[in-house]
Design an enzyme around this catalytic site. Structure first.
Site, mmCIF file in Angstrom:
data_model
loop_
_atom_site.group_PDB
_atom_site.id
_atom_site.type_symbol
_atom_site.label_atom_id
_atom_site.label_comp_id
_atom_site.label_asym_id
_atom_site.label_seq_id
_atom_site.Cartn_x
_atom_site.Cartn_y
_atom_site.Cartn_z
ATOM 1 N N GLU A 202 -82.258 14.725 4.219
ATOM 2 C CA GLU A 202 -80.871 15.121 4.434
ATOM 3 C C GLU A 202 -80.191 15.232 3.069
ATOM 4 O O GLU A 202 -79.599 14.279 2.586
ATOM 5 C CB GLU A 202 -80.117 14.114 5.320
ATOM 6 C CG GLU A 202 -80.334 14.301 6.810
ATOM 7 C CD GLU A 202 -81.506 13.472 7.329
ATOM 8 O OE1 GLU A 202 -82.227 12.876 6.499
ATOM 9 O OE2 GLU A 202 -81.702 13.420 8.559
ATOM 10 N N SER A 203 -80.333 16.392 2.434
ATOM 11 C CA SER A 203 -79.654 16.733 1.181
ATOM 12 C C SER A 203 -80.340 16.217 -0.080
ATOM 13 O O SER A 203 -81.561 16.344 -0.175
ATOM 14 C CB SER A 203 -78.173 16.378 1.240
ATOM 15 O OG SER A 203 -77.577 16.971 2.383
ATOM 16 N N SER B 158 -82.566 23.659 1.877
ATOM 17 C CA SER B 158 -82.047 22.792 0.823
ATOM 18 C C SER B 158 -82.670 23.193 -0.495
ATOM 19 O O SER B 158 -83.835 23.607 -0.529
ATOM 20 C CB SER B 158 -82.412 21.323 1.094
ATOM 21 O OG SER B 158 -81.596 20.769 2.096
ATOM 22 N N CYS C 278 -76.265 14.502 4.431
ATOM 23 C CA CYS C 278 -75.585 15.149 5.555
ATOM 24 C C CYS C 278 -75.998 14.496 6.871
ATOM 25 O O CYS C 278 -76.572 13.412 6.886
ATOM 26 C CB CYS C 278 -75.911 16.636 5.563
ATOM 27 S SG CYS C 278 -77.678 16.967 5.717
#
Lengths: 429, 429
Positions: free
Chosen positions: A99-100, A261, A114
């Site tokens: 997540e990011s 990403s 995120c």
């Protein structure tokens, strides 16, 4: 040594898409049928800490970069995310996360996550890690856009008040601001710790430039859907992202079934992009600390890549940087490092124009919205409930969701601004 | 024809003070013993509406000034306050109210009420009154500082979210902002209605200048305690208020047992001051729409009258005004119409420095705090509960009170800023 590539987090109930890339028509059809099952919280929590050597101890030159990967992995497990890959150069390490992203300098950490990650739960572990290499906190920043789905968040991320309360248990002299409309998209910002008595002389330039985009053009989202026949490098090329900073070292990843990403390194600077392409909750973030004299052309390239119907732009720089930034003088739209007229020429108008001056930093905050959203692909109301429905009156007035709903009409990208012209009056008529 | 003079609202349990004025020593002793019984909500709710003639109707030149007193009295009964007295000239009528003030121009209404008044309950009646003289809403403003005692407020004033929700049921295109620190004194601001397509040419100057002061010097509060042997005119003279605008027509009132209100008229402009002198919740507001080229000297006079330990200053002006205001160029502290250095020379430092640019108005927001509050008379923690007490963890994180408490250490006037110097570090050390 890499962790297995983690799937883009999604609701278990989501029917897996076929392992072939969807056509543009399929993407549009899927988006028109989108339901809550596709919802993902794109807007990231961003935690940035600057460190100084502790009293009577001498931190190594490597500082945080000397920390073992297993220590970061444990810290990130508290956030509920994993490392996908790492690239580095002589100045910093850039971690691509499930997540990011995370960026590690000898004396600076940027952690950006995120979804429903619990970033602030990792603060004590971050401080412990820093202490283990002889570092103490100098300056702390935490920020995020308002969530699309605040009720899905875990404690302490259910409201900005809770987050501030958590941060204030760890840091001194915390100052919290809601920047932008309470009843529209806005940006929560927290800063703490740095002493007022610190003299600031010959400080190096420090700028963070960020764009948080919503209502993305569905047709432009194709590269961000997984295609087993295409590499992530091809996604970066097809989207134009690889041209933002020619020559940058890029670490990119397309998630299954969708999501993108990337981290990019340019000397001692980074840029990072995260895309949630599905129409029901489309969101893209762009962030960089690369020093430019002017950010206007970069902003226009980013806009042309994602074609948002609305975006927040923040430019935060210390005194040294602000003085060096380019300035188009003599117009209302002149800002350090930004020619706002050129952004408006991309068919946007200004929703918010705010300047916060802090002791060491200035923060420019702009929110721009498309002039003619009816010419822009429609998207569903991201808030799940129709604001005009009877539900409106039943919402907890203190919740973040309700501040998004309150009077949010004019901020919903599908809103036709032209109806404002009806019955317009001139002062003194 | 005047209403009987209403007593300053207070808790029924408050033991009435003797009908002789207290000595300074008595005031200080009383203040040191102050309890919740003396608490009063000084910070006012301010509602300002600009009107235009309705379509196909012709408003009279007198506009709102043609409205009968009985209609205003009924409207004010919904707010829960009464008219004390009225003065007027050829441009406007100024009403002194039992809780603050009301100003009536042909096409503009300013209603400012303190305590636990229910100002927003009167909005439909205000719109009805305006319609009765052929006027429709053009531009709406609502603002207030954070309350000291939010739990004492009545619906819809229990939170800014509730207020925004109420306002959005009456007005279109509402935009709500919290200006300043969420976890400190801040200013809630709402604007609505004016269409984006209205051309603004040859518009007259329009400025509102406001100072909201807390932690007032107890010794300077003597004129604001009732003394049957002294007229309110003598209070205005003793405090120096009658010298702010020499030649102004002043309507002043000292409440029993304490409290002071005044309206002043200078040609087509007004200024108004309201003082809550008791130490447990001392507060003074100064507001004017009188056009000056520079507000610095006025601000210094106001500061010298009340000697606050902390204050919010707002200067809001339309494009025309902002261009005409004086500007000391070339310094970080240069603002239109304000030489901030001169304010800092009064032994203050900047806590907040924010600029919001709207389509028709610019809003300058400053919050200044005493450098050495330990040299300033101490006052009790106005929040009722010690922030370091175990109660802190039990506060509803969504309530207004909790945002005041959260990390409020550095904003409490008794806080010794000098302790920040301990262990200060220089970046790059």
């Amino acid at each position: 040594a890499e962790s297995p590539r983690t799937e883009w987090p999604m609701d278990k109930k989501l029917k897996p898409l076929a392992n072939t890339p969807p056509s543009t028509a399929e993407i549009l059809r899927e988006n028109n049928n989108s339901s809550n099952m596709h919802n993902f919280e794109g807007p990231e929590k961003v935690f940035e800490v600057w460190f100084v050597p502790e009293k009577r101890s001498e931190a190594t030159k490597m500082g945080l970069r000397a920390v073992k990967r297993s220590k970061w992995e444990y810290m990130l497990s508290l956030v509920k995310c994993q490392i996908i890959s790492v690239v580095g150069n002589e100045s910093l390490d850039a971690y691509l996360l499930s997540e990011s992203s995370m960026f590690v300098y000898p004396r600076q950490l940027v952690l950006k996550t995120c979804g429903t990650t619990t970033l602030l739960n990792a603060v004590p572990e971050v401080l412990k890690i820093a202490k283990s290499v002889g570092l103490a906190v100098e300056d702390v920043f935490y920020n995020r856009q308002n969530f699309f789905f605040p009720d899905k968040q875990l404690h302490p991320h259910r409201s900005f008040s809770d987050e501030v309360k958590a941060l204030d248990t760890y840091f001194k002299y915390g100052a919290a601001y809601i920047v932008g409309k309470l009843n529209g998209n806005h940006w929560n910002f927290y800063n703490a710790e740095k002493k007022h008595s610190v003299p600031e002389v010959n400080i190096e330039e420090d700028v963070t430039f960020e764009m948080l985009m919503t209502g993305l053009d569905a047709k432009s989202m194709r590269p961000f859907y997984y295609d087993p026949k295409l590499s992530s490098k091809q996604a970066s090329k097809a989207s134009g992202i690889d041209g933002f900073f020619p020559g940058a070292e890029i670490d990119d990843h397309v998630f299954e079934p969708y999501g993108y990403s990337m981290n990019g390194l340019v000397k001692d600077g980074y840029f990072t992009i995260h895309v949630t392409p599905q129409n029901s909750c489309s969101f893209a973030s762009f962030e960089t600390n690369i020093i430019l004299q002017d950010y206007t052309e970069l902003a226009i390239r980013v806009l042309q890549c994602f074609k948002p119907s609305q975006f927040i732009l923040t430019l935060m720089g210390n005194r040294t940087s602000m003085q060096k930034l380019n300035r188009v003088s003599g117009t209302r739209y002149s800002k350090p490092g930004l020619d706002v007229r050129k952004l408006l020429n991309q068919d946007f108008h200004i929703e918010d124009d705010i300047l916060l001056k802090f002791e060491h930093y200035d923060l420019i905050f702009l929110q721009l919205m498309k002039n003619h959203p009816e010419n822009h692909p429609k998207r569903n109301n991201i808030f799940g409930a129709d604001e005009t429905s009877p539900q409106r009156g039943n919402i907890d007035p203190n919740s973040e969701a309700s501040t998004q709903l309150l009077g949010s009409k004019s901020t919903v990208p599908g809103d036709n601004r032209d109806d404002r012209k009806e019955g317009s009056k001139k002062k003194g008529q």
